[in-house]
Write an enzyme that holds these catalytic residues in place. Structure first.
Site, mmCIF file in Angstrom:
data_model
loop_
_atom_site.group_PDB
_atom_site.id
_atom_site.type_symbol
_atom_site.label_atom_id
_atom_site.label_comp_id
_atom_site.label_asym_id
_atom_site.label_seq_id
_atom_site.Cartn_x
_atom_site.Cartn_y
_atom_site.Cartn_z
ATOM 1 N N GLY A 270 0.851 -1.193 0.000
ATOM 2 C CA GLY A 270 0.000 0.000 0.000
ATOM 3 C C GLY A 270 0.886 1.242 0.000
ATOM 4 N N CYS A 338 -10.694 20.500 18.558
ATOM 5 C CA CYS A 338 -10.616 20.694 20.015
ATOM 6 C C CYS A 338 -10.009 19.484 20.708
ATOM 7 C CB CYS A 338 -12.011 20.970 20.545
ATOM 8 S SG CYS A 338 -12.764 22.305 19.627
HETATM 9 N N1 LLP Z 1 -1.857 -6.443 3.805
HETATM 10 C C1 LLP Z 1 -2.440 -6.473 5.020
HETATM 11 C C2 LLP Z 1 -3.092 -7.711 5.463
HETATM 12 C C3 LLP Z 1 -2.399 -5.332 5.841
HETATM 13 O O1 LLP Z 1 -2.960 -5.374 7.048
HETATM 14 C C4 LLP Z 1 -1.756 -4.152 5.383
HETATM 15 C C5 LLP Z 1 -1.703 -2.946 6.205
HETATM 16 C C6 LLP Z 1 -1.186 -4.167 4.094
HETATM 17 C C7 LLP Z 1 -1.253 -5.334 3.332
HETATM 18 C C8 LLP Z 1 -0.502 -2.976 3.502
HETATM 19 O O2 LLP Z 1 0.618 -2.582 4.220
HETATM 20 P P1 LLP Z 1 1.604 -1.437 3.643
HETATM 21 O O3 LLP Z 1 2.281 -1.980 2.409
HETATM 22 O O4 LLP Z 1 0.792 -0.237 3.341
HETATM 23 O O5 LLP Z 1 2.533 -1.195 4.756
HETATM 24 N N2 LLP Z 1 -2.399 3.274 9.294
HETATM 25 C C9 LLP Z 1 -1.014 2.887 9.455
HETATM 26 C C10 LLP Z 1 -0.675 1.662 8.639
HETATM 27 C C11 LLP Z 1 -1.550 0.474 8.962
HETATM 28 C C12 LLP Z 1 -1.300 -0.706 8.058
HETATM 29 C C13 LLP Z 1 -2.373 -1.715 8.197
HETATM 30 N N3 LLP Z 1 -2.231 -2.857 7.378
HETATM 31 C C14 LLP Z 1 -0.142 4.079 9.087
HETATM 32 O O6 LLP Z 1 -0.662 5.137 8.739
HETATM 33 O O7 LLP Z 1 1.086 3.992 9.188
#
Ligand code: LLP
Length: 404
Positions: A270, A338
């Site tokens: 992602g 707030c």
């Molecule tokens: N696959 C699964 C099963 C996941 O839970 C996630 C992310 C991804 C793929 C993608 O991961 P990436 O390549 O984006 O690291 N909100 C947090 C990140 C939470 C990630 C949750 N799962 C932030 O803003 O850092």
């Protein structure tokens, strides 16, 4: 993004012009950067051409996902909403995997009807539920089992998912039981072993460990998995000092793994696809002087960008028009909400700012807009995609009438 005549620009467009035309706060994405990221990702792993399923949760904008689909990616979804947006963006069902610990009966039924590639199950109860629904529909469903490899991703604890104390996946023992269970089932076909150990990973070693764990487990299970889904998690550099993930070493470790296992690799990235393509443009509403620092009160708030409040994340902040006048005061960039946690960053020696000046918060393309909310009944920001000298509004600013 770069300064052209002291004017911060994305591709051929001045950020100032975006703000004038569409207002603030606005998320702005670069198509060129998106394309480069996807090409680089593919190149890094070209020796085994994986199926790359974009993690929709990082950015759920249907128009952006359409571009991602045109560049060849599938989708990793974690809810019916995400599955619907992926399908609406035209992603082929056979390129979609469904992860998550709590899929409802409706979600499972919908995913089965849409004939997606895999439902990656995360517990025995879920597998039994998938089997029951598949039986009622008189079909066989392809599934994966998410293993919890008990591997420390060496990242923030809030975004670590691969240790045994985390709710994700099943442990080794349950995994073997489930493989046996699936072998005997008429309505589920086990095709995949999946893992995802965390996010914003900058060290290849946890990935290597994870591969060693699954290598041993597959050998012990004596089962032929058509797919191995390694999840996402590849980190990006938010700050200059951040080290970079060594893709070459990760690629080498996977190639070594593939010598023993003839499976198709799936990734679910992602952040590494969309993180650095986006920035949040915001205007200084007021400057409030304080004894030790000035509060720079922006029109963007934690409802627009949650990462600083939620994880203490720091996003590089830049002035839109460069003047070279440095402030003697410390600046604390805050939003109008707030809550004392509605604070983005504190900076010394930032360019001297005036009310109505514009700033951007960089690298907010992943988990920026997708984590936003309507807290304080604030409408969600607009989103624009820059392609060369064209600005495409890919989501209009939310109207208060839609909310009230
Ligand atoms: N696959 C699964 C099963 C996941 O839970 C996630 C992310 C991804 C793929 C993608 O991961 P990436 O390549 O984006 O690291 N909100 C947090 C990140 C939470 C990630 C949750 N799962 C932030 O803003 O850092």
């Amino acid at each position: 993004m770069k300064y052209i005549n002291n004017n911060l620009s994305v591709e051929k467009i001045k950020i100032e012009d975006i703000a004038k035309k569409f207002g603030t706060p606005t998320y702005c994405y670069s198509y060129k950067k998106l394309k480069d990221n996807i090409n680089n990702f593919k190149n890094n792993f070209k020796s085994f051409s994986p199926l790359i399923c974009f993690a929709i949760k990082s950015n759920t904008n249907v128009n952006l996902i359409k571009e991602i689909r045109k560049l060849g990616l599938g989708a990793d979804v974690v809810s019916m909403g995400e599955l619907m947006v992926a399908l609406k963006a035209g992603i082929e069902p056979k390129k979609i995997v469904f992860s998550g610990v709590g899929k409802t009966v409706t979600e499972i039924g919908f995913a089965i009807d849409k004939k997606i590639l895999l439902i990656n199950a995360e517990s025995k109860s879920e597998i039994v539920e998938i089997e029951r629904i598949a039986k009622s529909k008189k079909i066989t469903v392809n599934i994966g089992i998410r293993l919890n490899p008990n591997t420390d991703a060496k990242t923030l604890k809030q975004i670590s998912t691969g240790k045994k104390e985390n709710k994700f996946g099943v442990d080794e023992k349950v995994f073997f039981d489930l493989v046996d269970y699936a072998k005997l089932s008429k309505n589920i076909k086990l095709k995949c072993l999946s893992v995802h150990i965390g996010s914003q990973i900058l060290d290849h070693k946890p990935y290597k460990k994870m591969l060693n764990v699954i290598n041993k487990i597959i050998k012990r299970s004596n089962y032929n998995f058509e797919f191995i889904d390694l999840g996402g998690g590849m980190g990006i550099s938010y700050e200059k000092t951040n080290k970079k993930l060594n893709y070459q070493k990760y690629n080498m470790a996977i190639n070594k793994f593939l010598k023993d296992h003839k499976s198709k690799i799936i990734f679910e990235p992602g952040r590494s696809i969309v993180g650095n393509i986006g920035s949040l443009i915001s205007k200084v509403l007021y400057i409030k002087e304080n004894e030790k620092k000035d509060f720079i009160i922006l029109d963007a708030a934690m409802n627009d960008l949650m990462r600083p409040a939620l994880y203490g994340a720091n996003h590089k902040t830049l002035p839109v028009i460069k003047t070279n006048q440095v402030s003697k005061k410390i600046y604390e960039f805050v939003g109008p909400i707030c809550e004392s946690t509605d604070k983005f960053t504190t900076l010394k020696k930032f360019q001297k700012l005036n009310e109505k000046d514009l700033i951007v918060m960089c690298d907010t393309g992943a988990y920026g807009m997708s984590l936003s909310s309507n807290y304080n009944l604030r409408p969600k920001a607009a989103e624009v995609l820059i392609k060369g000298s064209k600005i495409n509004v890919i989501k209009k600013r939310q109207k208060l009438e839609e909310l009230i």
